[in-house]
Design an enzyme around this catalytic site. Structure first.
Site, PDB file in Angstrom:
ATOM      1  N   GLY A  66     -12.100  -3.901   7.740  1.00 30.08           N
ATOM      2  CA  GLY A  66     -10.803  -3.883   7.620  1.00 30.08           C
ATOM      3  C   GLY A  66      -9.816  -4.105   8.855  1.00 30.08           C
TER       4      GLY A  66
ATOM      5  N   GLY B 232      -5.802  -5.273   8.679  1.00 26.95           N
ATOM      6  CA  GLY B 232      -4.970  -4.428   7.803  1.00 26.95           C
ATOM      7  C   GLY B 232      -3.869  -3.784   8.853  1.00 26.95           C
TER       8      GLY B 232
ATOM      9  N   ASN C 164      -0.244  10.053   6.240  1.00 34.03           N
ATOM     10  CA  ASN C 164       0.499   8.761   5.839  1.00 34.03           C
ATOM     11  C   ASN C 164       0.813   7.917   7.123  1.00 34.03           C
ATOM     12  OD1 ASN C 164       0.831  10.465   3.557  1.00 34.03           O
ATOM     13  ND2 ASN C 164       2.347   8.997   2.784  1.00 34.03           N
TER      14      ASN C 164
ATOM     15  N   VAL D 258      -3.917  -0.558  10.051  1.00 36.13           N
ATOM     16  CA  VAL D 258      -4.590   0.018  11.124  1.00 36.13           C
ATOM     17  C   VAL D 258      -5.446  -0.969  11.954  1.00 36.13           C
ATOM     18  CG1 VAL D 258      -6.125   1.921  11.813  1.00 36.13           C
ATOM     19  CG2 VAL D 258      -4.715   2.211   9.853  1.00 36.13           C
TER      20      VAL D 258
ATOM     21  N   HIS E  56       3.032   1.742   0.227  1.00 39.83           N
ATOM     22  CA  HIS E  56       3.146   3.118   0.589  1.00 39.83           C
ATOM     23  C   HIS E  56       4.669   3.219   0.663  1.00 39.83           C
ATOM     24  CE1 HIS E  56      -1.044   3.161   1.707  1.00 39.83           C
ATOM     25  NE2 HIS E  56      -0.886   4.396   1.149  1.00 39.83           N
TER      26      HIS E  56
ATOM     27  N   LYS F 196     -13.306   8.693  -1.656  1.00 34.16           N
ATOM     28  CA  LYS F 196     -13.262   9.234  -0.003  1.00 34.16           C
ATOM     29  C   LYS F 196     -13.854  10.487   0.238  1.00 34.16           C
ATOM     30  CE  LYS F 196     -10.386   6.301   2.030  1.00 34.16           C
ATOM     31  NZ  LYS F 196     -10.860   5.435   3.124  1.00 34.16           N
TER      32      LYS F 196
ATOM     33  N   TYR G 146      -9.041   7.644  -6.226  1.00 30.03           N
ATOM     34  CA  TYR G 146      -9.151   7.443  -4.563  1.00 30.03           C
ATOM     35  C   TYR G 146      -9.757   8.286  -4.003  1.00 30.03           C
ATOM     36  CZ  TYR G 146      -7.061   6.217   0.096  1.00 30.03           C
ATOM     37  OH  TYR G 146      -6.986   6.043   1.453  1.00 30.03           O
TER      38      TYR G 146
ATOM     39  N   ASP H  64       7.708  11.759  -8.559  1.00 30.18           N
ATOM     40  CA  ASP H  64       7.792  12.157  -6.932  1.00 30.18           C
ATOM     41  C   ASP H  64       6.316  12.263  -6.681  1.00 30.18           C
ATOM     42  OD1 ASP H  64      10.439  14.532  -7.099  1.00 30.18           O
ATOM     43  OD2 ASP H  64      10.310  12.421  -6.222  1.00 30.18           O
TER      44      ASP H  64
ATOM     45  N   PRO I 155      -6.526  10.918   8.434  1.00 31.68           N
ATOM     46  CA  PRO I 155      -4.948  10.543   8.620  1.00 31.68           C
ATOM     47  C   PRO I 155      -4.280  11.043   7.593  1.00 31.68           C
ATOM     48  CG  PRO I 155      -6.468   8.451   8.969  1.00 31.68           C
ATOM     49  CD  PRO I 155      -7.164   9.519   8.166  1.00 31.68           C
TER      50      PRO I 155
HETATM   51  P1  NAP Z   1      -4.714  -2.162   4.775  1.00 29.27           P
HETATM   52  O1  NAP Z   1      -3.623  -2.445   5.554  1.00 29.27           O
HETATM   53  O2  NAP Z   1      -4.549  -2.016   3.221  1.00 29.27           O
HETATM   54  O3  NAP Z   1      -6.165  -2.893   5.122  1.00 29.27           O
HETATM   55  C1  NAP Z   1      -7.444  -2.633   4.233  1.00 29.27           C
HETATM   56  C2  NAP Z   1      -8.232  -3.504   4.806  1.00 29.27           C
HETATM   57  O4  NAP Z   1      -9.360  -3.396   3.800  1.00 29.27           O
HETATM   58  C3  NAP Z   1      -7.862  -5.117   4.594  1.00 29.27           C
HETATM   59  O5  NAP Z   1      -8.146  -5.582   6.276  1.00 29.27           O
HETATM   60  C4  NAP Z   1      -8.802  -5.730   3.595  1.00 29.27           C
HETATM   61  O6  NAP Z   1      -9.212  -6.867   4.177  1.00 29.27           O
HETATM   62  C5  NAP Z   1     -10.008  -4.726   3.937  1.00 29.27           C
HETATM   63  N1  NAP Z   1     -10.536  -4.759   2.562  1.00 29.27           N
HETATM   64  C6  NAP Z   1     -10.195  -4.601   1.219  1.00 29.27           C
HETATM   65  N2  NAP Z   1     -11.025  -4.802   0.348  1.00 29.27           N
HETATM   66  C7  NAP Z   1     -12.158  -5.180   0.981  1.00 29.27           C
HETATM   67  C8  NAP Z   1     -13.534  -5.668   0.430  1.00 29.27           C
HETATM   68  N3  NAP Z   1     -13.917  -5.756  -0.686  1.00 29.27           N
HETATM   69  N4  NAP Z   1     -14.223  -6.057   1.818  1.00 29.27           N
HETATM   70  C9  NAP Z   1     -14.030  -6.102   2.926  1.00 29.27           C
HETATM   71  N5  NAP Z   1     -12.696  -6.003   3.431  1.00 29.27           N
HETATM   72  C10 NAP Z   1     -11.880  -5.463   2.441  1.00 29.27           C
HETATM   73  O7  NAP Z   1      -5.024  -0.633   4.999  1.00 29.27           O
HETATM   74  P2  NAP Z   1      -4.471   0.553   6.302  1.00 29.27           P
HETATM   75  O8  NAP Z   1      -3.362   1.100   5.586  1.00 29.27           O
HETATM   76  O9  NAP Z   1      -5.045  -0.341   7.438  1.00 29.27           O
HETATM   77  O10 NAP Z   1      -5.803   1.547   5.999  1.00 29.27           O
HETATM   78  C11 NAP Z   1      -6.967   1.531   6.699  1.00 29.27           C
HETATM   79  C12 NAP Z   1      -7.775   2.948   6.506  1.00 29.27           C
HETATM   80  O11 NAP Z   1      -7.163   3.937   6.621  1.00 29.27           O
HETATM   81  C13 NAP Z   1      -8.399   3.047   5.148  1.00 29.27           C
HETATM   82  O12 NAP Z   1      -9.586   3.349   4.915  1.00 29.27           O
HETATM   83  C14 NAP Z   1      -7.394   3.880   4.176  1.00 29.27           C
HETATM   84  O13 NAP Z   1      -7.992   4.468   3.197  1.00 29.27           O
HETATM   85  C15 NAP Z   1      -7.015   5.034   5.316  1.00 29.27           C
HETATM   86  N6  NAP Z   1      -5.812   5.488   5.191  1.00 29.27           N
HETATM   87  C16 NAP Z   1      -4.675   4.776   5.080  1.00 29.27           C
HETATM   88  C17 NAP Z   1      -3.281   5.448   5.190  1.00 29.27           C
HETATM   89  C18 NAP Z   1      -1.948   4.760   4.978  1.00 29.27           C
HETATM   90  O14 NAP Z   1      -0.945   5.337   4.822  1.00 29.27           O
HETATM   91  N7  NAP Z   1      -2.052   3.503   4.911  1.00 29.27           N
HETATM   92  C19 NAP Z   1      -3.286   6.806   5.199  1.00 29.27           C
HETATM   93  C20 NAP Z   1      -4.553   7.506   5.125  1.00 29.27           C
HETATM   94  C21 NAP Z   1      -5.645   6.943   5.241  1.00 29.27           C
HETATM   95  P3  NAP Z   1      -8.325  -8.318   4.045  1.00 29.27           P
HETATM   96  O15 NAP Z   1      -7.341  -7.909   5.320  1.00 29.27           O
HETATM   97  O16 NAP Z   1      -9.018  -9.510   4.345  1.00 29.27           O
HETATM   98  O17 NAP Z   1      -7.570  -8.157   2.869  1.00 29.27           O
HETATM   99  O1  GFB Z   2       3.634   6.750   0.405  1.00 28.36           O
HETATM  100  P1  GFB Z   2       3.617   7.140  -0.964  1.00 28.36           P
HETATM  101  O2  GFB Z   2       3.623   6.063  -1.996  1.00 28.36           O
HETATM  102  O3  GFB Z   2       2.074   7.854  -1.440  1.00 28.36           O
HETATM  103  O4  GFB Z   2       4.840   8.069  -1.192  1.00 28.36           O
HETATM  104  P2  GFB Z   2       2.015   9.466  -1.308  1.00 28.36           P
HETATM  105  C1  GFB Z   2       5.351   8.513  -2.520  1.00 28.36           C
HETATM  106  C2  GFB Z   2       6.524   9.348  -2.274  1.00 28.36           C
HETATM  107  O5  GFB Z   2       7.405   8.585  -2.024  1.00 28.36           O
HETATM  108  C3  GFB Z   2       6.797   9.821  -3.852  1.00 28.36           C
HETATM  109  C4  GFB Z   2       8.626   8.420  -3.155  1.00 28.36           C
HETATM  110  O6  GFB Z   2       7.436  11.181  -3.501  1.00 28.36           O
HETATM  111  C5  GFB Z   2       7.745   8.779  -4.347  1.00 28.36           C
HETATM  112  O7  GFB Z   2       8.582   9.228  -5.117  1.00 28.36           O
HETATM  113  N1  GFB Z   2       9.030   7.064  -3.205  1.00 28.36           N
HETATM  114  C6  GFB Z   2      10.488   6.820  -3.054  1.00 28.36           C
HETATM  115  C7  GFB Z   2       8.542   5.972  -3.405  1.00 28.36           C
HETATM  116  N2  GFB Z   2      10.619   5.458  -3.424  1.00 28.36           N
HETATM  117  C8  GFB Z   2       9.508   4.853  -3.419  1.00 28.36           C
HETATM  118  C9  GFB Z   2       8.853   3.442  -3.488  1.00 28.36           C
HETATM  119  O8  GFB Z   2       9.496   2.564  -3.652  1.00 28.36           O
HETATM  120  N3  GFB Z   2       7.400   3.336  -3.441  1.00 28.36           N
HETATM  121  C10 GFB Z   2       6.690   4.320  -3.178  1.00 28.36           C
HETATM  122  N4  GFB Z   2       5.200   4.109  -2.941  1.00 28.36           N
HETATM  123  N5  GFB Z   2       7.124   5.593  -3.195  1.00 28.36           N
HETATM  124  C11 GFB Z   2      -0.342   8.306  -1.153  1.00 28.36           C
HETATM  125  C12 GFB Z   2      -1.646   8.541  -2.101  1.00 28.36           C
HETATM  126  O9  GFB Z   2       0.349   9.385  -1.758  1.00 28.36           O
HETATM  127  O10 GFB Z   2      -0.452   8.700   0.212  1.00 28.36           O
HETATM  128  C13 GFB Z   2      -2.595   7.329  -1.261  1.00 28.36           C
HETATM  129  O11 GFB Z   2      -1.450   8.020  -3.182  1.00 28.36           O
HETATM  130  C14 GFB Z   2      -2.880   7.499   0.162  1.00 28.36           C
HETATM  131  O12 GFB Z   2      -3.886   7.344  -1.990  1.00 28.36           O
HETATM  132  C15 GFB Z   2      -1.455   7.524   0.766  1.00 28.36           C
HETATM  133  O13 GFB Z   2      -3.598   8.511   0.520  1.00 28.36           O
HETATM  134  C16 GFB Z   2      -1.656   7.902   2.363  1.00 28.36           C
HETATM  135  O14 GFB Z   2       1.979  10.031   0.000  1.00 28.36           O
HETATM  136  O15 GFB Z   2       2.406  10.217  -2.513  1.00 28.36           O
END
Ligand code: NAP
Ligand code: GFB
Length: 313
Positions: free
Chosen positions: A8, A11, A160, A13, A174, A135, A131, A264, A158
């Site tokens: 990944g 992406g 969000n 991170v 997100h 995890k 999800y 929400d 981590p």
């Molecule tokens: P991201 O931007 O969506 O990147 C996900 C990466 O996973 C991409 O590089 C994608 O490759 C790769 N991937 C997806 N499907 C795959 C497959 N089948 N085989 C190989 N690679 C694959 O995610 P991120 O936000 O950087 O998240 C990184 C980590 O942090 C994840 O484990 C996520 O669960 C965790 N996390 C994220 C958040 C958040 O708020 N974003 C919060 C808490 C934890 P391509 O680039 O080729 O598509």
């Molecule tokens: O980041 P988010 O989509 O996910 O935030 P979670 C959701 C919150 O943002 C909710 C409000 O309270 C939504 O009502 N919101 C307002 C919106 N406008 C928007 C919009 O246009 N798009 C989105 N997406 N939200 C996720 C987990 O929960 O947290 C994932 O579902 C992951 O699995 C991620 O772990 C870190 O914070 O609620």
């Protein structure tokens, strides 16, 4: 040099880790290099690359609405990828694995703030249970190899995450990248900037560059139970406040409205980061200076405007 393979790696991170300048031989993988859902392909990848250490970021990731609407994919794709990577890490004698969980996997009905020992104390929020259980299985899998074979498989948790190179897709993203994209379009098309839900839920947001630095610290220094990587409890903000900061960064505050017909999701998932801050202080006499949300949002809005054409959306 130690070969650090980052799954990944392109992406949100992964791109932040690409900015980390350390004396390692980094290999940043994308799904084009190998579909990690495929066990045979993952095996061949390990045979070819022979990683010393792995930072496992690859996952099927998304915001609240993607999690609610695509539960089968969120479960199956993540279970397959995680199983293949962890098994190959053991079978190829990888020295250290840092795997990535998320605070949304903690129990929904709990006391706050949440700490690492509470991870399995009850079901996660229904909006992201598919999800979350995938995890949780990743954590159990790593723990099993730690107990049975002493493998240095570490999980970090981590909150969000946000920053440049995020996924800005209007439906799957997100909240922070989704609202940045929506405000950008609202201003361009002279329309209302609609925020979904009531705006009252609370979240802790960590900037991707801070997380990348802390993940490198964990790779080099930490070998213990799962560890929360987050800003402090006091840095928790409401969705409404985040939306205001985004509207302000676009100088478009007059046309922001809430559409309460949308869910929400979870009200809050307040995480306790004291285990991390204590470790940094005790072992490195360091107080980590997290990027403030106000500064981080201004910078991410600027990045999105400058990179609109190529941004993931
Ligand atoms: P991201 O931007 O969506 O990147 C996900 C990466 O996973 C991409 O590089 C994608 O490759 C790769 N991937 C997806 N499907 C795959 C497959 N089948 N085989 C190989 N690679 C694959 O995610 P991120 O936000 O950087 O998240 C990184 C980590 O942090 C994840 O484990 C996520 O669960 C965790 N996390 C994220 C958040 C958040 O708020 N974003 C919060 C808490 C934890 P391509 O680039 O080729 O598509
Ligand atoms: O980041 P988010 O989509 O996910 O935030 P979670 C959701 C919150 O943002 C909710 C409000 O309270 C939504 O009502 N919101 C307002 C919106 N406008 C928007 C919009 O246009 N798009 C989105 N997406 N939200 C996720 C987990 O929960 O947290 C994932 O579902 C992951 O699995 C991620 O772990 C870190 O914070 O609620």
């Amino acid at each position: 040099m130690v070969k650090v393979v980052v799954t990944g790696g392109h992406g949100l991170v992964g791109k932040a880790l690409q900015q980390v300048t350390k004396d390692f031989n980094f290999i940043f993988l994308s799904s084009k290099d190998c579909d990690l859902r495929n066990y045979q392909a993952t095996l061949e990848l390990f045979q070819q690359i022979k990683p010393d250490t792995i930072i496992h970021l690859a996952a099927n990731v998304g915001g609240l609405y993607k999690n609610m609407n695509q539960k089968v994919d969120m479960l199956e794709k993540n279970l397959l990828m995680n199983f293949n990577v962890v098994k190959c890490c053991h079978d190829f004698g990888v020295q250290k694995l840092v795997a990535c969980l998320s605070t949304c996997i903690f129990p929904d009905k709990t006391t706050y703030p949440i700490n690492e020992d509470m991870l399995h104390d009850g079901p996660p929020h229904t909006s992201n249970d598919a999800y979350a259980y995938a995890k949780r299985m990743l954590e159990i899998h790593c723990q099993a190899y730690r107990e049975n074979y002493g493998d240095k498989f570490v999980c970090v948790i981590p909150t969000n995450i946000y920053g440049p190179n995020d996924n800005f897709n209007l439906e799957d993203a997100h909240v922070l990248p989704a609202l940045i994209h929506k405000c950008y379009l609202a201003k361009k098309e002279n329309k209302d900037f609609i925020v979904r839900g009531t705006g009252t839920p609370l979240r802790q947001f960590i900037h991707s560059e801070d997380l990348a630095e802390l993940m490198m610290w964990a790779l080099e220094n930490y070998d213990g139970k799962s560890l929360i990587l987050s800003v402090s409890e006091s840095a928790e903000v409401s969705i409404g406040y985040v939306a205001k900061l985004i509207a302000k960064a676009f100088d478009y505050e007059e046309r922001m409205f809430f559409d309460e017909s949308f869910s929400d999701g979870q009200y809050k998932k307040t995480a306790d980061n004291t285990r991390l801050t204590d470790l940094l202080l005790k072992n490195h006499s360091t107080v980590f200076d997290f990027i403030k949300i106000e500064e981080g949002i201004t910078e991410t809005v600027k990045w999105f405007i400058e990179n609109y054409e190529n941004a993931r959306k």
